[in-house]
Design a protein around this motif. Structure first.
Motif, PDB file in Angstrom:
ATOM      1  N   GLN A 180       0.864  -1.178   0.000  1.00  0.00           N
ATOM      2  CA  GLN A 180       0.000   0.000   0.000  1.00  0.00           C
ATOM      3  C   GLN A 180       0.905   1.234   0.000  1.00  0.00           C
ATOM      4  OE1 GLN A 180      -3.464  -0.014   2.586  1.00  0.00           O
ATOM      5  NE2 GLN A 180      -2.858   1.988   3.350  1.00  0.00           N
ATOM      6  N   ILE A 181       0.698   2.148  -0.947  1.00  0.00           N
ATOM      7  CA  ILE A 181       1.545   3.330  -1.082  1.00  0.00           C
ATOM      8  C   ILE A 181       0.668   4.577  -1.082  1.00  0.00           C
ATOM      9  CG2 ILE A 181       3.185   4.554  -2.562  1.00  0.00           C
ATOM     10  CD1 ILE A 181       3.945   1.815  -3.753  1.00  0.00           C
ATOM     11  N   LYS A 182       1.031   5.534  -0.211  1.00  0.00           N
ATOM     12  CA  LYS A 182       0.368   6.841  -0.185  1.00  0.00           C
ATOM     13  C   LYS A 182       1.338   7.867  -0.755  1.00  0.00           C
ATOM     14  CE  LYS A 182      -2.589   6.008   3.769  1.00  0.00           C
ATOM     15  NZ  LYS A 182      -2.979   6.426   5.118  1.00  0.00           N
ATOM     16  N   THR A 183       0.877   8.638  -1.719  1.00  0.00           N
ATOM     17  CA  THR A 183       1.715   9.637  -2.376  1.00  0.00           C
ATOM     18  C   THR A 183       0.846  10.807  -2.840  1.00  0.00           C
ATOM     19  OG1 THR A 183       3.388   9.953  -4.091  1.00  0.00           O
ATOM     20  CG2 THR A 183       1.564   8.499  -4.627  1.00  0.00           C
ATOM     21  N   ASP A 184       1.493  11.874  -3.294  1.00  0.00           N
ATOM     22  CA  ASP A 184       0.745  13.028  -3.793  1.00  0.00           C
ATOM     23  C   ASP A 184       0.379  12.891  -5.264  1.00  0.00           C
ATOM     24  OD1 ASP A 184       0.806  14.286  -1.349  1.00  0.00           O
ATOM     25  OD2 ASP A 184       2.529  15.540  -1.823  1.00  0.00           O
ATOM     26  N   LYS A 185       1.267  12.227  -6.037  1.00  0.00           N
ATOM     27  CA  LYS A 185       1.032  12.162  -7.476  1.00  0.00           C
ATOM     28  C   LYS A 185       1.661  10.906  -8.062  1.00  0.00           C
ATOM     29  CE  LYS A 185       3.004  15.373 -10.040  1.00  0.00           C
ATOM     30  NZ  LYS A 185       3.302  16.552 -10.854  1.00  0.00           N
ATOM     31  N   ILE A 186       0.946  10.325  -9.024  1.00  0.00           N
ATOM     32  CA  ILE A 186       1.452   9.198  -9.793  1.00  0.00           C
ATOM     33  C   ILE A 186       1.329   9.561 -11.271  1.00  0.00           C
ATOM     34  CG2 ILE A 186       1.089   6.796 -10.470  1.00  0.00           C
ATOM     35  CD1 ILE A 186       0.010   6.243  -7.692  1.00  0.00           C
ATOM     36  N   GLU A 187       2.416   9.339 -12.011  1.00  0.00           N
ATOM     37  CA  GLU A 187       2.382   9.503 -13.456  1.00  0.00           C
ATOM     38  C   GLU A 187       2.592   8.130 -14.083  1.00  0.00           C
ATOM     39  OE1 GLU A 187       4.416  12.984 -15.168  1.00  0.00           O
ATOM     40  OE2 GLU A 187       4.866  13.486 -13.080  1.00  0.00           O
TER      41      GLU A 187
END
Length: 192
Positions: A160-167
């Motif tokens: 499980q990964i929490k981040t601000d942005k994924i491209e």
């Protein structure tokens, strides 16, 4: 006593005439203007309903042989016919290697000329065993990139990964995770 009664009746008559004149001069105009405003609003609602399209489906493909299908329960076309604001949206991208990206959202703005789409509201993207939850996603076919942002959570079988942005690059299938604030780190939780 008859004189007093006559004066009281005359005063009551003047007051009633004054009230009638006041009503007709000020209050009746406001009432009429409110009725006009309500009529204009109803007309706008009717115009919007006439632009409302149900069970909307679009299919397209790009030069790299990626296929794109987008569907919604309803939508409204812009005046120039180039954009559609869609409700209850689901989309599928079949990439040239036959892998699929499936997208669900509450709303989307679809550009009919370049197929670029901005999904927003409870966006859920599924790619293989990965599911990405967010509030917004921009799909740019000209650049071949999907940008997922705002409250992003990526889940797969063990991670499980929490981040601000994924491209996500539609051609190479590479995923780039980043944070808006360089002081913060991507949060990774694993069940290994």
């Amino acid at each position: 006593m008859a004189y007093k009664t006559l004066i009281q009746i005359t005063l009551i008559g003047f007051i009633l005439i004054g009230l009638i004149l006041f009503y007709n001069t000020y209050l009746k105009k406001e009432k009429n203007s409110l009725v006009e405003i309500k009529k204009e609003n109803l007309q706008k609602v009717e115009e919007t309903k006439s632009n409302l399209i149900y069970n909307l489906d679009y299919k397209s493909s790009d030069i790299d042989n990626n296929k794109y299908t987008i569907s919604s329960k309803s939508g409204v076309m812009s005046e120039d016919g180039l954009e559609f604001l869609m409700n209850e949206v689901n989309a599928k991208i079949i990439l040239n290697d036959q892998s699929e990206v499936i997208i669900f959202s509450d709303k989307a703005l679809y550009n009919n000329s370049n197929y670029n789409t901005q999904f927003y509201g409870n966006v859920r993207s599924i790619y293989g065993v990965k599911t990405i939850f967010s509030q917004k996603m921009d799909l740019d076919f000209q650049m071949g990139v999907a940008t997922i942002y705002e409250d992003v959570l990526l889940k797969d079988l063990e991670t499980q990964i929490k981040t601000d942005k994924i491209e996500f690059d539609l051609n190479t299938k590479n995923i780039l995770l980043s944070m808006d604030n360089k002081e913060k780190k991507v949060n990774l939780t694993s069940n290994f």
